[in-house]
Design a protein around this motif. Structure first.
Motif, short mmCIF file in Angstrom:
data_model
loop_
_atom_site.label_atom_id
_atom_site.label_comp_id
_atom_site.label_asym_id
_atom_site.label_seq_id
_atom_site.Cartn_x
_atom_site.Cartn_y
_atom_site.Cartn_z
N TYR A 120 0.83 -1.21 0.00
CA TYR A 120 0.00 0.00 0.00
C TYR A 120 0.86 1.26 0.00
CZ TYR A 120 -4.44 -2.44 0.80
OH TYR A 120 -5.55 -3.21 0.67
N ARG A 121 1.93 1.25 0.78
CA ARG A 121 2.78 2.44 0.88
C ARG A 121 3.57 2.68 -0.40
NH1 ARG A 121 4.30 0.53 6.89
NH2 ARG A 121 2.68 1.69 8.02
N SER A 122 3.75 1.63 -1.17
CA SER A 122 4.46 1.80 -2.45
C SER A 122 3.54 2.33 -3.54
CB SER A 122 5.06 0.46 -2.88
OG SER A 122 4.05 -0.49 -3.14
N GLY A 123 2.25 2.45 -3.22
CA GLY A 123 1.32 3.00 -4.19
C GLY A 123 0.60 1.95 -5.02
N GLU A 124 0.82 0.67 -4.76
CA GLU A 124 0.16 -0.39 -5.51
C GLU A 124 -1.16 -0.78 -4.85
OE1 GLU A 124 2.75 -3.67 -6.07
OE2 GLU A 124 4.48 -2.45 -6.61
N ASP A 125 -2.05 -1.37 -5.64
CA ASP A 125 -3.32 -1.85 -5.12
C ASP A 125 -3.13 -3.27 -4.59
OD1 ASP A 125 -4.70 0.45 -5.73
OD2 ASP A 125 -5.20 -0.21 -7.75
N MET A 126 -3.80 -3.53 -3.49
CA MET A 126 -3.66 -4.83 -2.83
C MET A 126 -4.92 -5.65 -3.07
SD MET A 126 -1.54 -6.56 -1.01
CE MET A 126 -1.62 -8.18 -0.24
#
Length: 233
Positions: A120-126
């Motif tokens: 999440y902190r890297s900007g990706e969707d989980m």
């Protein structure tokens, strides 16, 4: 004519001074500030009420594990975190820039792992389903990992030899013999008791001694009393 002009000038109001103008402007500014504060307070209360309703519905929905809020300002994010904590959930903010930051609320039993938070902190969707599968696979791999056998450590000395040198071999063996406890005498081995009598026998002996003592005392008292009477007569 002069009196008429004087009366007209006397009835006219004086032009406002510079101080009066500033006071009036300051009063208007304060009024506007109070109106802004009231609108802001009302907006916060309304947002809190909507957030409480949304999180309450989320907590009661067994099909959902997390609730994502759209990007919003810092004040509203603080309200979301506060409402989530009161509801017994956990929440995190994500987003690199301030205008992109958003909040995700998680149920306590579905709290995110460190790997999820990193994604999440890297900007990706989980993907929640994918995350559960990866967690299950990780646990299975840990269970399949063979345990490392530890080598047995042999003692460098025999502790029995130590006590044999102190008390002797025969005394050590005699002290280590296993004696069966006799419940009639308590949990102390009967062989270790000097007095082998039962409780009833012991109580009878005590009573007999008391009777003998009382009889002896009463006999001594009678002899003393008799001697006194003889001296008086």
């Amino acid at each position: 004519m002069a009196d008429l002009l004087g009366s007209i000038l006397g009835s006219m109001e004086k032009p406002p001074s510079v101080d009066d103008k500033e006071k009036k402007k300051e009063k208007e500014r304060r009024k506007q500030l109070e109106e802004l504060k009231e609108r802001d307070r009302k907006r916060k209360n309304e947002y809190r009420e909507r957030t409480e309703k949304k999180i309450s519905e989320f907590i009661n929905d067994i099909t959902k594990t997390r609730l994502k809020f759209p990007p919003i300002d810092n004040i509203c994010r603080t309200i979301i975190h506060d409402v989530a904590e009161v509801a017994g959930a956990t929440s995190f903010s994500f987003g690199a820039r301030e205008e992109e930051r958003y909040v995700i609320v998680f149920k306590k039993e579905y709290a995110p792992t460190d790997d999820e938070l990193s994604i999440y902190r890297s900007g990706e969707d989980m993907d929640p389903e994918k995350a559960r599968m990866e967690a299950a696979n990780k646990v299975a791999e840990e269970d399949d990992t063979p345990e490392v056998s530890r080598p047995e450590v042999a003692p460098t000395s025999n502790y029995m030899d130590k006590y044999t040198k102190i008390v002797g071999e025969e005394s050590a063996i005699g002290g280590a013999r296993n004696l069966v406890a006799n419940k009639q005498f308590g949990f102390v081995p009967s062989e270790n008791k000097k007095d082998k009598r039962s409780v009833e026998e012991t109580m009878d002996a005590i009573r007999a001694k008391k009777k003998q003592k009382l009889a002896a005392e009463s006999g001594e008292g009678g002899s003393v009393a008799g001697g006194g009477d003889a001296g008086t007569s």
